[in-house]
Design a protein around this motif. Sequence first.
Motif, PDB file in Angstrom:
ATOM      1  N   ASN A  97       0.795  -1.222   0.000  1.00  0.00           N
ATOM      2  CA  ASN A  97       0.000   0.000   0.000  1.00  0.00           C
ATOM      3  C   ASN A  97       0.830   1.275   0.000  1.00  0.00           C
ATOM      4  OD1 ASN A  97      -2.450  -1.419   0.076  1.00  0.00           O
ATOM      5  ND2 ASN A  97      -2.265  -1.703   2.285  1.00  0.00           N
ATOM      6  N   ASN A  98       2.133   1.145   0.030  1.00  0.00           N
ATOM      7  CA  ASN A  98       2.957   2.344   0.079  1.00  0.00           C
ATOM      8  C   ASN A  98       4.370   2.047  -0.386  1.00  0.00           C
ATOM      9  OD1 ASN A  98       3.877   4.914   0.540  1.00  0.00           O
ATOM     10  ND2 ASN A  98       3.093   5.045   2.621  1.00  0.00           N
ATOM     11  N   ARG A  99       4.553   1.919  -1.682  1.00  0.00           N
ATOM     12  CA  ARG A  99       5.884   1.670  -2.229  1.00  0.00           C
ATOM     13  C   ARG A  99       6.574   3.014  -2.462  1.00  0.00           C
ATOM     14  NH1 ARG A  99       6.444  -3.693  -3.391  1.00  0.00           N
ATOM     15  NH2 ARG A  99       4.552  -4.878  -3.818  1.00  0.00           N
ATOM     16  N   SER A 100       7.238   3.481  -1.424  1.00  0.00           N
ATOM     17  CA  SER A 100       7.914   4.766  -1.487  1.00  0.00           C
ATOM     18  C   SER A 100       9.181   4.692  -0.646  1.00  0.00           C
ATOM     19  CB  SER A 100       6.985   5.869  -0.960  1.00  0.00           C
ATOM     20  OG  SER A 100       7.573   7.149  -1.112  1.00  0.00           O
ATOM     21  N   LEU A 101      10.051   5.683  -0.787  1.00  0.00           N
ATOM     22  CA  LEU A 101      11.294   5.735  -0.027  1.00  0.00           C
ATOM     23  C   LEU A 101      11.014   6.244   1.392  1.00  0.00           C
ATOM     24  CD1 LEU A 101      13.510   7.529  -2.709  1.00  0.00           C
ATOM     25  CD2 LEU A 101      13.069   5.078  -2.467  1.00  0.00           C
ATOM     26  N   PHE A 102      11.731   5.658   2.368  1.00  0.00           N
ATOM     27  CA  PHE A 102      11.566   6.108   3.743  1.00  0.00           C
ATOM     28  C   PHE A 102      12.916   6.200   4.443  1.00  0.00           C
ATOM     29  CE2 PHE A 102       7.430   4.335   2.701  1.00  0.00           C
ATOM     30  CZ  PHE A 102       6.597   5.359   3.118  1.00  0.00           C
ATOM     31  N   LYS A 103      12.962   7.085   5.434  1.00  0.00           N
ATOM     32  CA  LYS A 103      14.191   7.391   6.162  1.00  0.00           C
ATOM     33  C   LYS A 103      13.873   7.467   7.649  1.00  0.00           C
ATOM     34  CE  LYS A 103      17.358  11.398   6.598  1.00  0.00           C
ATOM     35  NZ  LYS A 103      17.703  12.702   5.973  1.00  0.00           N
ATOM     36  N   VAL A 104      14.707   6.838   8.496  1.00  0.00           N
ATOM     37  CA  VAL A 104      14.537   6.946   9.940  1.00  0.00           C
ATOM     38  C   VAL A 104      15.900   7.158  10.584  1.00  0.00           C
ATOM     39  CG1 VAL A 104      12.454   5.508  10.021  1.00  0.00           C
ATOM     40  CG2 VAL A 104      14.713   4.447  10.314  1.00  0.00           C
ATOM     41  N   LYS A 105      15.902   7.842  11.725  1.00  0.00           N
ATOM     42  CA  LYS A 105      17.140   8.053  12.469  1.00  0.00           C
ATOM     43  C   LYS A 105      17.629   6.711  12.999  1.00  0.00           C
ATOM     44  CE  LYS A 105      20.270  10.559  14.661  1.00  0.00           C
ATOM     45  NZ  LYS A 105      21.305  11.329  13.927  1.00  0.00           N
ATOM     46  N   ALA A 106      18.893   6.389  12.755  1.00  0.00           N
ATOM     47  CA  ALA A 106      19.441   5.099  13.172  1.00  0.00           C
ATOM     48  C   ALA A 106      19.694   5.071  14.674  1.00  0.00           C
ATOM     49  CB  ALA A 106      20.736   4.813  12.414  1.00  0.00           C
ATOM     50  N   LYS A 107      19.681   3.853  15.214  1.00  0.00           N
ATOM     51  CA  LYS A 107      20.028   3.622  16.608  1.00  0.00           C
ATOM     52  C   LYS A 107      21.306   2.786  16.658  1.00  0.00           C
ATOM     53  CE  LYS A 107      15.174   3.605  18.090  1.00  0.00           C
ATOM     54  NZ  LYS A 107      14.098   2.823  18.767  1.00  0.00           N
ATOM     55  N   GLU A 108      21.896   2.712  17.827  1.00  0.00           N
ATOM     56  CA  GLU A 108      23.135   1.944  17.966  1.00  0.00           C
ATOM     57  C   GLU A 108      22.930   0.485  17.557  1.00  0.00           C
ATOM     58  OE1 GLU A 108      26.505   0.808  21.370  1.00  0.00           O
ATOM     59  OE2 GLU A 108      24.805   2.127  21.847  1.00  0.00           O
ATOM     60  N   ILE A 109      21.755  -0.057  17.867  1.00  0.00           N
ATOM     61  CA  ILE A 109      21.484  -1.452  17.548  1.00  0.00           C
ATOM     62  C   ILE A 109      21.488  -1.702  16.038  1.00  0.00           C
ATOM     63  CG2 ILE A 109      18.971  -1.144  17.526  1.00  0.00           C
ATOM     64  CD1 ILE A 109      20.961  -4.245  18.735  1.00  0.00           C
ATOM     65  N   ASP A 110      21.159  -0.679  15.243  1.00  0.00           N
ATOM     66  CA  ASP A 110      21.144  -0.850  13.784  1.00  0.00           C
ATOM     67  C   ASP A 110      22.544  -1.130  13.250  1.00  0.00           C
ATOM     68  OD1 ASP A 110      18.364  -0.324  13.650  1.00  0.00           O
ATOM     69  OD2 ASP A 110      18.770   1.827  13.741  1.00  0.00           O
ATOM     70  N   MET A 111      23.531  -0.403  13.754  1.00  0.00           N
ATOM     71  CA  MET A 111      24.921  -0.646  13.357  1.00  0.00           C
ATOM     72  C   MET A 111      25.346  -2.046  13.788  1.00  0.00           C
ATOM     73  SD  MET A 111      27.990   0.135  12.223  1.00  0.00           S
ATOM     74  CE  MET A 111      28.358   1.893  12.130  1.00  0.00           C
ATOM     75  N   ILE A 112      24.993  -2.434  15.004  1.00  0.00           N
ATOM     76  CA  ILE A 112      25.327  -3.773  15.499  1.00  0.00           C
ATOM     77  C   ILE A 112      24.694  -4.842  14.617  1.00  0.00           C
ATOM     78  CG2 ILE A 112      25.033  -5.378  17.430  1.00  0.00           C
ATOM     79  CD1 ILE A 112      25.142  -2.916  19.294  1.00  0.00           C
ATOM     80  N   ASN A 113      23.438  -4.655  14.277  1.00  0.00           N
ATOM     81  CA  ASN A 113      22.730  -5.643  13.460  1.00  0.00           C
ATOM     82  C   ASN A 113      23.337  -5.757  12.070  1.00  0.00           C
ATOM     83  OD1 ASN A 113      20.927  -6.410  15.435  1.00  0.00           O
ATOM     84  ND2 ASN A 113      19.323  -4.981  14.791  1.00  0.00           N
ATOM     85  N   PHE A 114      23.685  -4.631  11.464  1.00  0.00           N
ATOM     86  CA  PHE A 114      24.281  -4.686  10.128  1.00  0.00           C
ATOM     87  C   PHE A 114      25.645  -5.363  10.163  1.00  0.00           C
ATOM     88  CE2 PHE A 114      21.502  -1.722   7.652  1.00  0.00           C
ATOM     89  CZ  PHE A 114      21.487  -2.463   6.490  1.00  0.00           C
TER      90      PHE A 114
END
Length: 294
Positions: A97-114
């Motif tokens: 229902n929403n194929r668009s680009l999105f952006k969110v502020k990263a958290k420390e856990i995001d770097m760890i997960n990547f």
Amino acid sequence: MIKRVLRHTFSLLNTDHVKLGNKWNYKNVISPYHRIYYIDEGEGEISDMEKVLKLEAGYLYIIPSFTLCNMTCQSYLSQYFVQFFEESSDGISMFANNRSLFKVKAKEIDMINFKRLVEINPGRGINRSDNPKVYEKNVYYKEYQELNNQQNMADFLETQGLLLQLVARFATAEVFKQKDVRYIPVKILDSISFIAVNLHLSLSVSFLAERANLNPEYFSRLFKEFTGSRPLAYINEKRIERAQYLIVTSQTNYSDIAEQTGFESLSHFSRTFKNVTGLSPRAYKQQVYNNGPQ
């Protein structure tokens, strides 16, 4: 207690940490899979038909499947990225229902997960070229799927969990404009699964209703209640999605694509394709491929 069933699974294609320069400059890219970026240094830009997002350090970005976009870097950009297919029990993408680009502020856990995602999936970078026109081919997809099949169970499950965590970072009301989750009747779920693997057949409401042992009109109403579309509209949507995938990832000619996706003739395929996408198959392919690296 409300019991929830996880309906979406993911199939990893690529993940890596890369440093890019001004050669990372691609127009009119459209892919049959999702992309997520974590920017740790530098800057760039991604855009679609509606918005332009600056790629900047400390943010996560998602490009849902079948979202036409541009990707550019003027000088330097360092990013973690992951590319993956989505599968769902009802054949409906979480981003339908929403194929668009999105952006969110990263958290420390995001770097760890990547970092962990790259660590447990070595050799999953884009080794041939960072040009989507080069690496988006069926033969390459099969290679990556075989790598998934070779994963041990622990790494496979952890990869699924990491992808779910990254996708969950975009689970906002703006992105997921969906109705409340309800359980889909077994007969409708079975029909959806049958459609997904039999798009090449001549599918009709009466045939599907007979398979489900239901009255055609009742089946059609029930199908729309749980999918949002009447059966024939749903079938055409899935056929065109499959056709888009074949146009993007292969050199299959239009007549063969029409046959493989269940259209009675090339003209019928072309008319339906344009009604759904706003472009003819040829114009769609030109839009995707005629603009290479700038």
